[in-house]
Design a protein around this motif. Structure first.
Motif, PDB file in Angstrom:
ATOM      1  N   MET A  99      -5.490 -11.748  18.485  1.00  0.00           N
ATOM      2  CA  MET A  99      -4.499 -10.701  18.264  1.00  0.00           C
ATOM      3  C   MET A  99      -5.142  -9.317  18.364  1.00  0.00           C
ATOM      4  O   MET A  99      -4.562  -8.411  18.939  1.00  0.00           O
ATOM      5  N   VAL A 100      -6.342  -9.164  17.798  1.00  0.00           N
ATOM      6  CA  VAL A 100      -7.023  -7.870  17.812  1.00  0.00           C
ATOM      7  C   VAL A 100      -7.235  -7.392  19.243  1.00  0.00           C
ATOM      8  O   VAL A 100      -7.056  -6.215  19.544  1.00  0.00           O
ATOM      9  N   TRP A 101      -7.577  -8.306  20.146  1.00  0.00           N
ATOM     10  CA  TRP A 101      -7.881  -7.884  21.516  1.00  0.00           C
ATOM     11  C   TRP A 101      -6.634  -7.369  22.231  1.00  0.00           C
ATOM     12  O   TRP A 101      -6.726  -6.461  23.048  1.00  0.00           O
ATOM     13  N   PRO A 118      -0.779  -1.187  25.533  1.00  0.00           N
ATOM     14  CA  PRO A 118      -0.366  -0.341  26.660  1.00  0.00           C
ATOM     15  C   PRO A 118       0.042   1.081  26.258  1.00  0.00           C
ATOM     16  O   PRO A 118       0.107   1.951  27.128  1.00  0.00           O
ATOM     17  N   ALA A 119       0.277   1.318  24.984  1.00  0.00           N
ATOM     18  CA  ALA A 119       0.639   2.667  24.556  1.00  0.00           C
ATOM     19  C   ALA A 119      -0.564   3.600  24.479  1.00  0.00           C
ATOM     20  O   ALA A 119      -0.401   4.801  24.319  1.00  0.00           O
ATOM     21  N   LEU A 120      -1.779   3.064  24.596  1.00  0.00           N
ATOM     22  CA  LEU A 120      -2.989   3.883  24.474  1.00  0.00           C
ATOM     23  C   LEU A 120      -3.461   4.411  25.819  1.00  0.00           C
ATOM     24  O   LEU A 120      -3.375   3.726  26.837  1.00  0.00           O
ATOM     25  N   LEU A 121      -4.014   5.605  25.789  1.00  0.00           N
ATOM     26  CA  LEU A 121      -4.745   6.125  26.934  1.00  0.00           C
ATOM     27  C   LEU A 121      -5.965   5.241  27.167  1.00  0.00           C
ATOM     28  O   LEU A 121      -6.486   4.642  26.227  1.00  0.00           O
ATOM     29  N   TRP A 181     -11.963  -0.546  21.706  1.00  0.00           N
ATOM     30  CA  TRP A 181     -12.798  -1.693  22.075  1.00  0.00           C
ATOM     31  C   TRP A 181     -14.176  -1.585  21.431  1.00  0.00           C
ATOM     32  O   TRP A 181     -14.682  -2.563  20.874  1.00  0.00           O
ATOM     33  N   MET A 182     -14.778  -0.391  21.491  1.00  0.00           N
ATOM     34  CA  MET A 182     -16.100  -0.204  20.881  1.00  0.00           C
ATOM     35  C   MET A 182     -16.040  -0.364  19.366  1.00  0.00           C
ATOM     36  O   MET A 182     -16.963  -0.917  18.756  1.00  0.00           O
ATOM     37  N   VAL A 183     -14.965   0.108  18.742  1.00  0.00           N
ATOM     38  CA  VAL A 183     -14.800  -0.057  17.297  1.00  0.00           C
ATOM     39  C   VAL A 183     -14.662  -1.540  16.963  1.00  0.00           C
ATOM     40  O   VAL A 183     -15.327  -2.051  16.059  1.00  0.00           O
ATOM     41  N   ALA A 184     -13.812  -2.252  17.697  1.00  0.00           N
ATOM     42  CA  ALA A 184     -13.592  -3.675  17.414  1.00  0.00           C
ATOM     43  C   ALA A 184     -14.868  -4.492  17.602  1.00  0.00           C
ATOM     44  O   ALA A 184     -15.109  -5.440  16.853  1.00  0.00           O
ATOM     45  N   HIS A 185     -15.684  -4.122  18.568  1.00  0.00           N
ATOM     46  CA  HIS A 185     -16.945  -4.824  18.800  1.00  0.00           C
ATOM     47  C   HIS A 185     -18.091  -4.275  17.951  1.00  0.00           C
ATOM     48  O   HIS A 185     -19.213  -4.783  18.034  1.00  0.00           O
ATOM     49  N   LEU A 231      -6.346  -2.216   9.284  1.00  0.00           N
ATOM     50  CA  LEU A 231      -5.332  -1.518  10.070  1.00  0.00           C
ATOM     51  C   LEU A 231      -5.964  -0.376  10.852  1.00  0.00           C
ATOM     52  O   LEU A 231      -5.728  -0.223  12.050  1.00  0.00           O
ATOM     53  N   VAL A 232      -6.801   0.417  10.199  1.00  0.00           N
ATOM     54  CA  VAL A 232      -7.424   1.565  10.854  1.00  0.00           C
ATOM     55  C   VAL A 232      -8.377   1.117  11.964  1.00  0.00           C
ATOM     56  O   VAL A 232      -8.357   1.655  13.068  1.00  0.00           O
ATOM     57  N   LEU A 233      -9.205   0.130  11.693  1.00  0.00           N
ATOM     58  CA  LEU A 233     -10.219  -0.280  12.654  1.00  0.00           C
ATOM     59  C   LEU A 233      -9.691  -1.200  13.744  1.00  0.00           C
ATOM     60  O   LEU A 233     -10.094  -1.085  14.902  1.00  0.00           O
ATOM     61  N   TYR A 234      -8.799  -2.115  13.382  1.00  0.00           N
ATOM     62  CA  TYR A 234      -8.396  -3.165  14.318  1.00  0.00           C
ATOM     63  C   TYR A 234      -6.907  -3.218  14.617  1.00  0.00           C
ATOM     64  O   TYR A 234      -6.478  -4.014  15.446  1.00  0.00           O
TER      65      TYR A 234
END
Length: 163
Positions: A1-3, A9-12, A20-24, A88-91
């Protein structure tokens, strides 16, 4: 789900990369750079902090991050939930699911705040310039303006990586 959330699609594209860098947990904060032999210390650069600067610390646990979420968030929008959590903030994963339309507005807002906090941290490291939560809020508001001008539902589709 996180990925799926990271690549929402709403993100630049720029914000997808940041997410992606935050999640990883590979955003080049001091702990990451120190573990790779690229920084002398892993300590947070914020005055008086001294904790290890991990991605989570920089975006959520540090006093500067806590001040940002408490003070800057309400300056930008009323759409931030009162019960912000690190997940919520990070992922982008909340305690409860958000309606699609609400999340499509919330996720770019959170990401613009994270980008502004990251920029603030980089100003401190590179130029020894400290910023206030109000200044960080202004940077995030400017980035959010691009989303609003382009339509909050689909700015990432066919858009460039920068506003």
């Amino acid at each position: 789900m996180v990925w799926h959330i990271v690549a929402h699609p709403a993100l630049l594209n720029l914000h997808r990369d940041l997410s992606w860098m935050v999640a990883h947990e590979i955003l080049p904060v001091r702990a990451v750079m120190h573990s790779r032999g690229m920084a002398r210390t892993s300590a947070c650069p914020r005055p008086g902090c001294g904790q290890e600067e991990s991605v989570r610390h920089m975006l959520w646990e540090c006093r500067a991050a806590r001040d940002l979420w408490k003070e800057a968030g309400p300056l930008i929008t009323s759409c931030l939930p009162a019960d912000l959590t690190p997940q919520l903030v990070l992922y982008g994963v909340g305690r409860r699911p958000f309606p699609s339309k609400t999340f499509t507005k919330l996720w770019p807002t959170l990401t613009c705040l994270k980008e502004a906090l990251w920029s603030s941290r980089n100003l401190l490291v590179a130029k020894n310039v400290e910023t206030t939560p109000q200044a960080v809020a202004m940077v995030a508001t400017e980035a959010l303006g691009w989303y609003e001008r382009k339509g909050a539902s689909t700015p990432g589709e066919g858009s460039s990586t920068t506003p």
